[in-house]
Design an enzyme around this catalytic site. Structure first.
Site, PDB file in Angstrom:
ATOM      1  N   ASP A  64      51.243  48.969  80.239  1.00 37.92           N
ATOM      2  CA  ASP A  64      51.812  47.658  79.930  1.00 37.92           C
ATOM      3  C   ASP A  64      52.230  47.631  78.456  1.00 37.92           C
ATOM      4  OD1 ASP A  64      52.328  45.020  79.418  1.00 37.92           O
ATOM      5  OD2 ASP A  64      50.503  44.263  80.359  1.00 37.92           O
ATOM      6  N   ASN A  95      56.644  40.584  85.448  1.00 38.45           N
ATOM      7  CA  ASN A  95      58.033  40.748  85.911  1.00 38.45           C
ATOM      8  C   ASN A  95      59.042  40.495  84.787  1.00 38.45           C
ATOM      9  OD1 ASN A  95      60.284  39.350  88.445  1.00 38.45           O
ATOM     10  ND2 ASN A  95      60.015  41.474  87.879  1.00 38.45           N
ATOM     11  N   CYS A 103      55.004  44.374  88.807  1.00 43.46           N
ATOM     12  CA  CYS A 103      54.112  44.498  87.656  1.00 43.46           C
ATOM     13  C   CYS A 103      53.397  43.155  87.462  1.00 43.46           C
ATOM     14  CB  CYS A 103      54.872  44.940  86.399  1.00 43.46           C
ATOM     15  SG  CYS A 103      56.137  43.792  85.813  1.00 43.46           S
ATOM     16  N   CYS A 153      58.849  43.053  81.946  1.00 46.67           N
ATOM     17  CA  CYS A 153      58.948  44.356  81.249  1.00 46.67           C
ATOM     18  C   CYS A 153      59.135  45.513  82.228  1.00 46.67           C
ATOM     19  CB  CYS A 153      57.717  44.610  80.368  1.00 46.67           C
ATOM     20  SG  CYS A 153      57.506  43.412  79.031  1.00 46.67           S
ATOM     21  N   ARG A 154      58.049  45.974  82.832  1.00 48.65           N
ATOM     22  CA  ARG A 154      58.086  47.224  83.604  1.00 48.65           C
ATOM     23  C   ARG A 154      58.883  47.115  84.894  1.00 48.65           C
ATOM     24  NH1 ARG A 154      51.747  47.669  83.695  1.00 48.65           N
ATOM     25  NH2 ARG A 154      52.119  45.418  83.769  1.00 48.65           N
ATOM     26  N   SER A 155      58.595  46.107  85.728  1.00 51.21           N
ATOM     27  CA  SER A 155      59.261  46.079  87.039  1.00 51.21           C
ATOM     28  C   SER A 155      60.753  45.726  86.956  1.00 51.21           C
ATOM     29  CB  SER A 155      58.513  45.204  88.051  1.00 51.21           C
ATOM     30  OG  SER A 155      58.459  43.868  87.661  1.00 51.21           O
TER      31      SER A 155
HETATM   32  P1  4NP Z   1      55.029  43.361  82.580  1.00 47.35           P
HETATM   33  O1  4NP Z   1      54.458  43.067  81.112  1.00 47.35           O
HETATM   34  O2  4NP Z   1      53.862  43.178  83.531  1.00 47.35           O
HETATM   35  O3  4NP Z   1      55.455  44.784  82.484  1.00 47.35           O
HETATM   36  O4  4NP Z   1      56.150  42.395  82.813  1.00 47.35           O
HETATM   37  C1  4NP Z   1      53.764  41.894  80.799  1.00 47.35           C
HETATM   38  C2  4NP Z   1      54.458  40.747  80.471  1.00 47.35           C
HETATM   39  C3  4NP Z   1      53.772  39.586  80.143  1.00 47.35           C
HETATM   40  C4  4NP Z   1      52.401  39.585  80.167  1.00 47.35           C
HETATM   41  C5  4NP Z   1      51.713  40.726  80.497  1.00 47.35           C
HETATM   42  C6  4NP Z   1      52.398  41.884  80.827  1.00 47.35           C
HETATM   43  N1  4NP Z   1      51.687  38.417  79.800  1.00 47.35           N
HETATM   44  O5  4NP Z   1      50.450  38.455  79.764  1.00 47.35           O
HETATM   45  O6  4NP Z   1      52.304  37.362  79.581  1.00 47.35           O
END
Ligand code: 4NP
Length: 165
Positions: A129, A14, A11, A16-18
């Site tokens: 997201d 790294n 993702c 939340c989703r992944s």
């Molecule tokens: P992820 O979510 O891609 O599912 O881990 C996010 C976590 C942090 C950010 C964006 C998406 N960020 O912009 O910091």
């Protein structure tokens, strides 16, 4: 296969989703008796959260569902991951684009797909997201990831003729 099938979830951050996909899929692989037969990791295309544990909201949602992702630490996706993993599963289309951008020789495109291509209810093929939204977004991500990980495991087990115990 005489070596493990290697699966990487990717993702943006790294956190939340992944990592959720990694934790949920790892538990399913273990329950199927396929520990050591399928290897699992996750990474983010961005570097902002490298070394950090998952987002506390994602950890809380996972924990409520009996999945412990607290020991995971974020790392950035690197171009050598393209050669190292058999299946690279992107959470959204932007992640897919960023991964393929690192495939300078156009050698590994067949390994890189959207995770939700495995989803029996694929919608727009993206895991949304949840980072800037409320708690409901994390629950929604869990539902998507849980059913998609289940289908992914069935698909890989059939494709590689993997037998668990
Ligand atoms: P992820 O979510 O891609 O599912 O881990 C996010 C976590 C942090 C950010 C964006 C998406 N960020 O912009 O910091």
């Amino acid at each position: 296969m005489s070596r493990p099938v290697r699966v990487l979830f990717v993702c943006l951050g790294n956190i939340c989703r992944s990592p959720l996909a990694e934790g949920v899929f790892r538990d399913k692989v273990r329950a199927a008796g396929l520990d050591g037969i399928i290897d699992i990791d996750s990474a983010g295309t961005g570097a902002w959260h490298v070394g950090n544990p998952p987002d506390r909201r994602m950890m809380a949602t996972a924990k409520r569902q009996g999945v412990d992702i607290s020991a995971l630490r974020a790392r950035q996706f690197v171009d050598t991951d393209l050669a190292d993993f058999d299946h690279i599963l992107a959470m959204d289309k932007s992640n897919l684009h960023d991964i393929l951008f690192l495939d300078a020789g156009d050698d590994f495109g067949h390994r890189v797909t959207l995770f939700r291509q495995w989803d029996p209810e694929p919608g727009d093929y993206e895991v949304p997201d949840p980072y800037y939204g409320g708690d409901a977004g994390f629950e929604h991500v869990y539902e998507i990831v849980d059913r998609t990980a289940e289908a992914l495991l069935k698909g890989l087990a059939a494709h590689y003729e993997l037998a668990g115990d």
